[in-house]
Write an enzyme that holds these catalytic residues in place. Structure first.
Site, PDB file in Angstrom:
ATOM      1  CB  SER A 144       8.146  -0.754   2.623  1.00  0.00           C
ATOM      2  OG  SER A 144       8.372  -0.877   4.004  1.00  0.00           O
ATOM      3  CD  GLU A 239       8.345   7.309   4.755  1.00  0.00           C
ATOM      4  OE1 GLU A 239       8.820   6.168   4.936  1.00  0.00           O
ATOM      5  OE2 GLU A 239       8.126   7.787   3.639  1.00  0.00           O
ATOM      6  CG  HIS A 269       6.450   3.426   5.340  1.00  0.00           C
ATOM      7  ND1 HIS A 269       7.793   3.586   5.056  1.00  0.00           N
ATOM      8  CD2 HIS A 269       6.178   2.112   5.122  1.00  0.00           C
ATOM      9  CE1 HIS A 269       8.305   2.430   4.702  1.00  0.00           C
ATOM     10  NE2 HIS A 269       7.348   1.514   4.719  1.00  0.00           N
TER      11      HIS A 269
END
Length: 307
Positions: A144, A239, A269
């Site tokens: 991320s 995502e 994600h």
């Protein structure tokens, strides 16, 4: 079975949440609660240490590490998260590769907005080099926001004239603070984790008024990746940040970087965090571990010096 696994995880991530945008304290507490459920391999050990002037976790296989170091950057939108919340991901890479890892506790927004996080991750890498660590035996990895840091720390290192690591691995990286990817809109509602409003909320805390149109904030649309080490990007089709990955891969390919864009269907994600309960997570981590082992081994032939 995998279809059922994906459906269960999607449903879990869509559990009702309080209306409106959450406070920083709520975001941090909620993320810690979620990540505490993720399995950490029982074949690794984690100890507190320091690196680059910041606290860090050292993660090693129980039997001791082989030559090679993973510098792992945790996710959390630059606002929440810690080396502890990422321990499942760091631990699985360590268990699968046999390499040791450091996971720095970089400063978070809004208390410490851009460029604090990149300053801290670059300082961590500098200290490894100052200790005599061969850069050809180091790989950057992250998820991320931390996946974005794996890329931007490499950019910052190159711009500072430092030798680059052997490889970069990015899980569902955040790579575009301008939020101009088409998937920001086409995946809205399909993504069980994020909405545009949510990522813009935390993004504004990190930016603190900075112009997002700069390479260290939006490398997917602005970075020159010339000279980058081999790059593995893993992302799921569900995502809103999907196009962050696809556009960075295109930019890397255009300047001759060895890049693998690894897209898994119908997963959320940072799906790799669901190792042990999602087949695709374990398979993706196996691929990432193989990539790391090959890249570091290729630069470290047995019986020869890497210098």
């Amino acid at each position: 079975m995998s279809r059922e696994q994906r459906a269960r995880i999607d449903a879990m991530m869509r559990r009702p949440r309080p209306e409106g945008l959450r406070t920083v304290d709520e975001l941090r507490a909620g993320f810690e609660e979620l990540m505490a459920r993720m399995a950490v391999p029982d074949t690794v050990r984690a100890t507190r240490t320091a690196l680059g002037g910041r606290p860090a976790l050292r993660v090693e296989p129980d039997g001791g590490p082989r030559a090679g170091t993973i510098l792992y950057f945790h996710g959390g939108g630059f606002v929440f998260g810690s080396p502890e919340t990422a321990l499942s991901l760091t631990g699985h890479l360590v268990a699968r590769t046999g390499f040791g890892a450091y996971s720095p506790d970089y400063r978070l927004a809004p208390e410490h907005p851009y460029p604090a996080a990149i300053e801290d991750t670059l300082s961590a890498y500098r200290e490894l080099l100052d200790r005599g660590t061969d850069p050809s035996a180091v790989a950057f990895a992250g998820d991320s926001a931390g996946g974005g840091l794996a890329v931007t720390t490499c950019l910052a290192a190159r711009d500072a004239g430092l030798p680059l690591p052997a490889a970069v691995v990015a899980f569902s990286p955040g790579l575009d603070a301008t939020r101009t990817g088409r998937s920001m809109d086409t995946k809205e509602g399909i993504d069980p984790v994020f909405t545009r409003a949510a990522v813009e909320h935390t993004g504004a805390m990190y930016l603190a008024g900075a112009d997002p149109r700069q390479p260290l904030l939006s490398p997917a649309v602005l970075a020159d990746l010339t000279g980058f080490p081999p790059l593995l990007i893993q992302v799921g089709t569900n995502e809103i940040l999907l196009d962050d990955s696809t556009r960075l891969a295109e930019r890397a390919r255009a300047v001759g970087v060895d890049v693998i864009l690894d897209v898994t269907a119908d997963v959320p994600h940072v799906f790799q965090a669901f190792a042990g309960v999602l087949d695709e997570a374990d398979e993706a981590l196996d691929r990432a571990a193989l990539f790391l082992a090959q890249r570091i081994r290729a630069r470290h032939p047995a019986g020869t010096s890497a210098r």
